[in-house]
Design a protein around this motif. Structure first.
Motif, short mmCIF file in Angstrom:
data_model
loop_
_atom_site.label_atom_id
_atom_site.label_comp_id
_atom_site.label_asym_id
_atom_site.label_seq_id
_atom_site.Cartn_x
_atom_site.Cartn_y
_atom_site.Cartn_z
N ARG A 25 31.85 38.76 47.63
CA ARG A 25 32.41 39.83 46.79
C ARG A 25 32.35 41.14 47.57
O ARG A 25 31.29 41.57 48.00
CB ARG A 25 31.66 39.97 45.47
CG ARG A 25 32.33 40.98 44.51
CD ARG A 25 31.75 40.91 43.12
NE ARG A 25 31.88 39.60 42.51
CZ ARG A 25 33.01 39.11 41.99
NH1 ARG A 25 34.11 39.84 42.03
NH2 ARG A 25 33.03 37.92 41.45
N SER A 28 32.39 47.72 46.20
CA SER A 28 33.27 48.73 45.60
C SER A 28 32.41 49.69 44.80
O SER A 28 31.30 49.35 44.38
CB SER A 28 34.32 48.07 44.68
OG SER A 28 33.69 47.44 43.58
N ASP A 30 32.46 50.69 41.78
CA ASP A 30 32.10 50.27 40.42
C ASP A 30 31.53 48.85 40.36
O ASP A 30 31.29 48.31 39.28
CB ASP A 30 33.31 50.38 39.49
CG ASP A 30 34.48 49.51 39.94
OD1 ASP A 30 34.31 48.77 40.95
OD2 ASP A 30 35.54 49.56 39.30
N THR A 32 32.99 46.04 41.09
CA THR A 32 33.95 45.01 40.66
C THR A 32 34.90 44.64 41.78
O THR A 32 36.08 44.37 41.56
CB THR A 32 34.75 45.49 39.44
OG1 THR A 32 35.48 46.69 39.81
CG2 THR A 32 33.84 45.78 38.26
N SER A 34 36.89 42.67 44.79
CA SER A 34 37.51 41.34 44.78
C SER A 34 36.67 40.35 45.58
O SER A 34 35.85 40.72 46.43
CB SER A 34 38.92 41.43 45.36
OG SER A 34 38.89 41.91 46.69
#
Length: 367
Positions: A25, A28, A30, A32, A34
């Motif tokens: 992952r 980022s 926040d 979240t 990709s």
């Protein structure tokens, strides 16, 4: 240019000797980001575990490339791997890059095989099948085994595509199934059972160290092509045939053929083969084609005859029967795939590679 990303390992997707593929992952603000696929070469960066922070080279992934279109783990910054065991080797590959590595090459002075290779000058007529694409490898070996099941087959991987042999799941599967006696990585390629400084010493090691009956030479996965006459990595097939000739091997030029490629330059005999064997090659070679068959087989025979007529090299076009070839291909321990097409989608590509293997096996029995 390099495009860097940071992420955290989510889970292991699959693994094979020398490589592990992960779901990562991306970082980022926040949290979240990709999820992407990322490959780690365990001999280079260690073995990431779920939760580890990893630094990625995401350039090919972001470009949407095919074979190399995934991210690569560059480092696990919070947990460095242990040092590799001390080695006598001093041959550096991937030279002068941040991830250069040092290996004990089969031909260097500290190798136990150095004295053998010091005096080795000939391949003793060993058949050497040279291929443009890495995807031809399992098909060639299927053909060898069809004609001579007991043959010892070596694979010499050149550095025109992937440099780490661990990238190839096909090689891992062929080795596990016992279809390969040994692998040798030459030039800047690395990670084989044996390392060699040059293609020539890699071929000599295949014969005199591995004891191969047949050797297959091909670049690793991820060939490069530009659509121009000379701008493709497979042109080095001519150089491999030159090396085989100089060393007294039996040169077999496997044709790159397709009945399904949407690009006209690759239909029938690919322009990669016509350039390598018709323009770049200066030494003699055998060019196996199909005996009998349908319209495409007849086209390939005609194209091969025309190629031999215009080539600066002495090309011997030899017709090989296909009895049992399809069954042999279907028994491959690894999936057959070329340019994203499987066996049934592009039968000609694999059958032509397999008959090159049959041709090589027949030359073993003649020695």
């Amino acid at each position: 240019m390099m495009q860097w990303r940071e992420g955290a390992v989510v889970e292991t997707i699959r693994e094979w000797p020398g490589a592990v593929e992960y779901a990562v992952r991306l970082a980022s603000p926040d949290g979240t980001g990709s999820e992407v696929r990322a490959l780690a070469y365990t001999g280079m960066v260690g073995r990431p575990e779920p939760g580890d922070r990893v630094i990625l080279n995401a350039s090919a992934l972001l470009k949407g490339l095919g074979t190399g279109g995934l991210a690569f783990v560059v480092a696990i910054p919070d947990r460095l791997p242990d040092d590799a065991p001390e080695s006598l080797g001093h041959i550096v590959k991937a030279r002068y890059t941040p991830q250069q590595q040092m290996f004990l090459a089969v031909d260097e002075q500290d190798s136990i095989h150095h004295d053998v290779l010091l005096d080795a000058e000939s391949l003793d007529g060993m058949p050497v099948v040279v291929c443009d694409l890495h995807s031809a490898l399992p098909a060639v070996i299927a053909g060898v085994r069809l004609a001579r099941p007991d043959a010892r087959v070596a694979y010499v991987m050149t550095d025109g595509g992937a440099l780490p042999i661990a990238f190839s799941r096909a090689v891992a599967g062929l080795a596990e199934a016992g279809w390969l006696a040994a692998t040798l990585t030459v030039g800047q390629a690395f990670g084989g059972d044996h390392e060699a400084v040059s293609l020539h010493s890699g071929l000599l090691a295949a014969r005199h160290v591995v004891g191969a009956d047949v050797t297959v030479v091909a670049q690793g996965p991820g060939n490069v092509g530009t659509g121009t006459r000379w701008g493709y990595s497979g042109v080095a097939a001519a150089e491999a045939l030159h090396a085989t000739h100089v060393l007294g091997g039996t040169s077999i030029a496997a044709l790159r053929v397709s009945g399904s490629d949407h690009r006209p330059r690759h239909r029938g005999i690919s322009h990669h083969s016509t350039t390598a064997y018709g323009d770049a090659l200066l030494s003699a070679a055998i060019v196996p084609v199909l005996a009998g068959g349908g319209e495409l087989a007849a086209l390939v025979r005609r194209q091969a005859t025309e190629l031999a007529a215009r080539s600066r090299a002495d090309l011997d076009v030899v017709e090989i029967g296909t009895e049992g070839v399809l069954d042999a291909l279907r028994q491959s321990p690894v999936r057959l795939s070329t340019m994203g097409r499987g066996l049934e989608e592009d039968l000609a590509a694999f059958v032509l590679s397999a008959v090159a293997g049959v041709c090589a096996a027949q030359r073993v029995s003649e020695r």
